[in-house]
Motif scaffolding. Structure first.
Motif, short mmCIF file in Angstrom:
data_model
loop_
_atom_site.label_atom_id
_atom_site.label_comp_id
_atom_site.label_asym_id
_atom_site.label_seq_id
_atom_site.Cartn_x
_atom_site.Cartn_y
_atom_site.Cartn_z
N GLN A 239 0.84 -1.21 0.00
CA GLN A 239 0.00 0.00 0.00
C GLN A 239 0.87 1.26 0.00
N GLN A 240 1.92 1.25 0.79
CA GLN A 240 2.83 2.39 0.84
C GLN A 240 3.51 2.61 -0.51
N GLU A 241 3.91 1.50 -1.13
CA GLU A 241 4.54 1.60 -2.45
C GLU A 241 3.57 2.18 -3.48
N THR A 242 2.31 1.74 -3.41
CA THR A 242 1.29 2.24 -4.34
C THR A 242 1.07 3.74 -4.15
N GLN B 52 4.06 5.68 -5.49
CA GLN B 52 4.04 5.76 -6.95
C GLN B 52 3.00 6.78 -7.43
N GLN B 53 1.86 6.84 -6.74
CA GLN B 53 0.83 7.80 -7.11
C GLN B 53 1.33 9.23 -6.89
N ALA C 207 3.43 14.36 -8.97
CA ALA C 207 4.51 15.35 -9.01
C ALA C 207 5.03 15.53 -10.42
N ASN C 208 5.19 14.42 -11.15
CA ASN C 208 5.68 14.50 -12.53
C ASN C 208 4.68 15.23 -13.42
N ASP D 78 -5.56 10.67 -16.18
CA ASP D 78 -4.50 9.72 -15.85
C ASP D 78 -4.29 9.57 -14.33
N LEU D 79 -4.44 10.66 -13.60
CA LEU D 79 -4.09 10.66 -12.18
C LEU D 79 -5.23 10.25 -11.25
N ILE D 80 -6.47 10.58 -11.61
CA ILE D 80 -7.60 10.30 -10.74
C ILE D 80 -8.19 8.95 -11.12
#
Length: 257
Positions: free
Chosen positions: A3-6, A9-10, A15-16, A46-48
């Motif tokens: 979960q932390q990794e996900t 990454q989000q 940020a990008n 893409d983000l939501i």
């Protein structure tokens, strides 16, 4: 850990995306407002999570209507040319209130006004695009799933709305600056003509042509008053029609509309 990794990454993707948008904002003059807004709606999709469509509506403050400024996810974005009045539809309500509306299910929420055709989505979230007290439009996302969006999605959409506002303001500032330069150049050339011209007719003709070209007027005429007849006689006019009217000695009676 997964979960932390996900989540990490989000955050990195966000940020990008914001970095790409910030770069585009700095180059609005070269790439154009439409392309910057298209990047923003693409980032929203893409983000939501669960987003199938994203739209930016732009407000025409004079007519008080909204039109599409950027669209992604619709098969027929040509419908974006339609106008929607402020206060009508969810986007119109958001512009009026200045507050985000998150409709979890359009089939049951009374705020969603159904048209002749059924919507292709179930969830709809719309947030205002504004700069201070100036209303500029809205940015919205929709999903085929009900209850698709949460508080974090609202915050992210609001951030993208802020970026859209900066893009619009940058474009407006650039347009105003360019227009001011055109006007200053036109006035300078007219003043130079006043100093150097020996023929008043040539100066008047140069003046109407400069005014039409640099101020964006459809047509420009100059009339001179003749006290003995109380008529205004045309001395210069822009374009072919202006030449024809001048050749005919076109005149207007004092007081005539």
């Amino acid at each position: 850990n997964i979960q932390q990794e996900t989540e990490l990454q989000q955050k990195l993707r966000e940020a990008n995306a914001m970095s790409d948008i910030a770069l585009a904002l700095s180059e609005t003059e070269h790439i154009g407002l439409e392309n910057v807004l298209q990047l923003i709606v693409a980032s929203a999709k893409d983000l939501i999570s669960n987003v199938e469509q994203a739209v930016i509506h732009l407000l025409d403050s004079q007519e008080q209507v909204l039109t599409y400024g950027a669209v992604i996810g619709f098969e027929d974005p040509g419908g974006g040319k339609k106008k929607m009045r402020v206060g009508e539809g969810i986007a119109g309500q958001v512009v009026l209130s200045g507050k985000t509306i998150n409709i979890t299910d359009v089939s049951t929420d009374p705020r969603f006004v159904k048209l002749d055709t059924e919507p292709t989505y179930r969830s709809l979230m719309v947030t205002p695009v504004h700069s201070g007290n100036r209303k500029l439009g809205t940015i919205s996302v929709s999903s085929n799933l009900p209850f698709a969006f949460n508080e974090n999605d609202i915050k992210l959409l609001s951030q993208l709305g802020t970026q859209a506002a900066i893009a619009i303001e940058n474009a407006n500032l650039l347009e105003s600056t360019q227009q001011a330069l055109k006007e200053s150049n036109a006035l300078y050339r007219i003043n130079q003509g006043l100093v150097t011209s020996l023929e008043p007719g040539d100066l008047l003709q140069d003046t109407v042509e400069l005014l039409q070209k640099n101020f964006g007027y459809y047509y420009v005429q100059i009339y001179v008053a003749y006290p003995e007849s109380e008529d205004f006689v045309m001395r210069a006019g822009s374009g072919r029609i202006g030449m024809q009217l001048k050749a005919r000695g076109h005149r207007i009676k004092a007081g005539a509309v």
